[in-house]
Design a protein around this motif. Structure first.
Motif, short mmCIF file in Angstrom:
data_model
loop_
_atom_site.label_atom_id
_atom_site.label_comp_id
_atom_site.label_asym_id
_atom_site.label_seq_id
_atom_site.Cartn_x
_atom_site.Cartn_y
_atom_site.Cartn_z
N GLY A 1 0.78 -1.23 0.00
CA GLY A 1 0.00 0.00 0.00
C GLY A 1 0.80 1.27 0.00
O GLY A 1 0.24 2.36 0.18
N HIS A 2 2.12 1.19 -0.19
CA HIS A 2 2.97 2.38 -0.12
C HIS A 2 3.35 2.83 -1.53
O HIS A 2 3.48 2.00 -2.44
CB HIS A 2 4.23 2.08 0.68
CG HIS A 2 4.89 3.30 1.24
ND1 HIS A 2 4.51 3.87 2.43
CD2 HIS A 2 5.88 4.07 0.74
CE1 HIS A 2 5.26 4.93 2.65
NE2 HIS A 2 6.08 5.08 1.64
N PRO A 3 3.55 4.13 -1.75
CA PRO A 3 3.97 4.62 -3.06
C PRO A 3 5.29 3.99 -3.51
O PRO A 3 6.19 3.77 -2.69
CB PRO A 3 4.12 6.13 -2.86
CG PRO A 3 3.30 6.46 -1.66
CD PRO A 3 3.35 5.25 -0.79
N ALA A 4 5.39 3.71 -4.78
CA ALA A 4 6.63 3.17 -5.34
C ALA A 4 7.73 4.23 -5.27
O ALA A 4 7.45 5.43 -5.27
CB ALA A 4 6.40 2.73 -6.79
N PRO A 5 8.99 3.81 -5.24
CA PRO A 5 10.08 4.79 -5.20
C PRO A 5 10.23 5.48 -6.54
O PRO A 5 9.71 5.03 -7.56
CB PRO A 5 11.30 3.94 -4.87
CG PRO A 5 10.98 2.60 -5.46
CD PRO A 5 9.50 2.42 -5.26
N VAL A 6 10.97 6.58 -6.52
CA VAL A 6 11.32 7.28 -7.75
C VAL A 6 12.77 6.96 -8.08
O VAL A 6 13.64 7.02 -7.21
CB VAL A 6 11.13 8.81 -7.59
CG1 VAL A 6 11.67 9.54 -8.81
CG2 VAL A 6 9.66 9.14 -7.39
N ILE A 7 13.01 6.61 -9.34
CA ILE A 7 14.36 6.29 -9.80
C ILE A 7 14.89 7.50 -10.57
O ILE A 7 14.30 7.92 -11.57
CB ILE A 7 14.38 5.06 -10.70
CG1 ILE A 7 13.63 3.90 -10.05
CG2 ILE A 7 15.82 4.67 -11.04
CD1 ILE A 7 14.17 3.47 -8.71
N GLY B 1 25.75 5.93 -10.41
CA GLY B 1 25.22 7.28 -10.51
C GLY B 1 23.71 7.35 -10.41
O GLY B 1 23.15 8.44 -10.23
N ASP B 2 23.00 6.22 -10.54
CA ASP B 2 21.54 6.21 -10.39
C ASP B 2 21.17 6.27 -8.91
O ASP B 2 21.86 5.70 -8.05
CB ASP B 2 20.94 4.94 -10.99
CG ASP B 2 21.07 4.89 -12.51
OD1 ASP B 2 21.37 5.95 -13.11
OD2 ASP B 2 20.85 3.81 -13.09
N THR B 3 20.04 6.93 -8.63
CA THR B 3 19.55 7.06 -7.26
C THR B 3 18.11 6.57 -7.16
O THR B 3 17.28 6.89 -8.02
CB THR B 3 19.62 8.53 -6.78
OG1 THR B 3 20.97 8.95 -6.75
CG2 THR B 3 19.01 8.69 -5.40
N MET B 4 17.83 5.80 -6.14
CA MET B 4 16.47 5.38 -5.84
C MET B 4 16.01 6.12 -4.58
O MET B 4 16.65 6.03 -3.53
CB MET B 4 16.38 3.87 -5.61
CG MET B 4 14.95 3.39 -5.34
SD MET B 4 14.83 1.59 -5.09
CE MET B 4 15.52 1.44 -3.43
N LEU B 5 14.90 6.85 -4.68
CA LEU B 5 14.38 7.64 -3.56
C LEU B 5 13.07 7.04 -3.08
O LEU B 5 12.09 6.96 -3.82
CB LEU B 5 14.16 9.09 -3.99
CG LEU B 5 13.52 10.00 -2.94
CD1 LEU B 5 14.46 10.18 -1.74
CD2 LEU B 5 13.15 11.36 -3.53
N MET B 6 13.05 6.62 -1.82
CA MET B 6 11.84 6.13 -1.16
C MET B 6 11.31 7.25 -0.28
O MET B 6 12.09 7.93 0.40
CB MET B 6 12.16 4.88 -0.33
CG MET B 6 12.83 3.77 -1.15
SD MET B 6 13.62 2.49 -0.14
CE MET B 6 12.21 1.64 0.56
#
Length: 381
Positions: free
Chosen positions: A271-277, A312-317
């Motif tokens: 039920g939580h929003p997916a992260p942004v890549i 260099g990629d970032t995953m933001l939760m």
């Protein structure tokens, strides 16, 4: 405030939690302070006054060795001060508030305390007791908040070879640091579990469920770090506990490869929003990820999505305190977040978290906000 309008001499007696005795303040100088051991007052009139809350009047005749005076005033220096002003009366009034006796005030005057005086003084002491008890409750609440916050939020993120981690946490101001948002990173070597979630509600109840959720996740992770299996176990635990609250959780299992190689993240959500890549090139994307919040229905199966993070990629939760922040134009929204992030392509994860938090707070223009939690992972150590 009591001297000299109501009495010529005043002492405050409060239980001393550290020693178990009674601390005395006041006398002829407000700077006086002394602790009397509990053994010295056990069974005395002062002891009964502190236990029962009844007022008591003692006649002072000028003899510092008077047993009745020693029974209500256990410190020799204070007895000398009182007897030096004799003859008179010493009135003891309890500080009663919300069904408890917090202490007592001893007042001495050379005149007699008539019933009207005693009634008036007791009314004043009742108001003072409420103020004292309110201060005590506020201090206890602040201490509880500090302990809960320290227990619910890890003091620091672990060092993980091959990636960089950062997190930010901003509780709703009105809840003294107690919030329902949480994050955690557990694991070892090249196998790590990242979790971020939000408990419905606020305050101590939400914090209690947050603690149970984090502990359940940590326990389950010792046996199986697959996000879907872990969320299913958490859902079972929370549903069978009979709570009327629910929890949204985003889980990511991180598997780190060698230098220059992409990292793999297996994602699952309750039920939580997916992260942004945020790619190193500045492109942003959000995986399609859905799942039922934990604790609502029994026997839930969760799906997973794999994300590959190149150097260099970032995953933001993030929690819903970001997208649901309110400003003059309505909700902050995910689209605004996606538009913000490209400018921070290639930046360190702590810079990304700080930029998002600052932008959300500025958008709200100082208004009330929900708890905000951010957890960022950047590939490449």
């Amino acid at each position: 405030m009591l001297r000299p309008e109501l009495a010529e001499w005043v002492v405050l007696a409060l239980p001393d939690d550290r020693t178990g005795g009674v601390r005395l303040y006041g006398g002829e100088t407000v700077e006086f302070s002394a602790v009397v051991p509990q053994t010295s007052i056990a069974g005395t009139r002062l002891d009964r006054l502190l236990r029962t809350g009844n007022s008591h009047v003692t006649v002072v005749d000028g003899d510092p060795a008077d047993a009745s005076l020693a029974a209500i005033l256990p410190h020799p220096q204070l007895r000398e001060e009182v007897t030096a002003a004799a003859p008179g009366e010493l009135l003891g009034v309890a500080l009663d508030a919300r069904g408890a006796t917090l202490g007592a005030v001893l007042l001495m005057r050379t005149a007699v305390f008539d019933p009207d005086d005693v009634a008036f003084i007791r009314r004043i002491m009742a108001r003072a007791a409420i103020a004292l008890d309110s201060a005590r409750l506020y201090e206890e609440r602040a201490q509880v908040a500090a302990v809960l916050t320290g227990a619910l939020r890890p003091p620091s993120l672990p060092a993980v070879d091959g990636v960089r981690l950062a997190a930010r946490y901003r509780p709703a101001a009105e809840h003294l640091g107690i919030g329902g948002d949480f994050y955690d990173v557990i694991g070892a070597g090249d196998d790590w579990l990242l979790t971020l979630g939000d408990v419905c509600g606020k305050g101590v109840e939400a914090a209690s469920l947050t603690g149970r959720t984090r502990q359940s996740i940590r326990t389950a992770a010792h046996f199986d770090r697959r996000p879907a299996s872990l969320l299913r176990a958490l859902n079972t635990v929370l549903y069978e506990s009979g709570t009327d609250q629910f929890v949204t959780v985003l889980c990511g299992r991180l598997q780190v490869a060698g230098d220059g190689e992409p990292a793999m993240v297996e994602l699952s959500t309750a039920g939580h929003p997916a992260p942004v890549i945020l790619r190193a090139s500045g492109a942003v994307e959000q995986p399609e990820l859905f799942g039922t919040a934990s604790g609502m229905v029994p026997d839930v199966h969760y799906r997973t999505v794999d994300v590959r993070l190149h150097p260099g990629d970032t995953m933001l939760m993030f929690t819903d305190g970001v997208e649901e922040a309110r400003g003059a134009e309505g909700l902050y929204g995910v689209e605004r977040l996606l538009a913000l992030l490209p400018a921070y392509a290639g930046a360190a994860p702590d810079v990304v978290c700080e930029a998002v938090e600052q932008d959300v707070v500025e958008y709200g223009d100082g208004g009330p906000h929900d708890d905000i939690a951010l957890l960022a992972l950047t590939c490449g150590g």
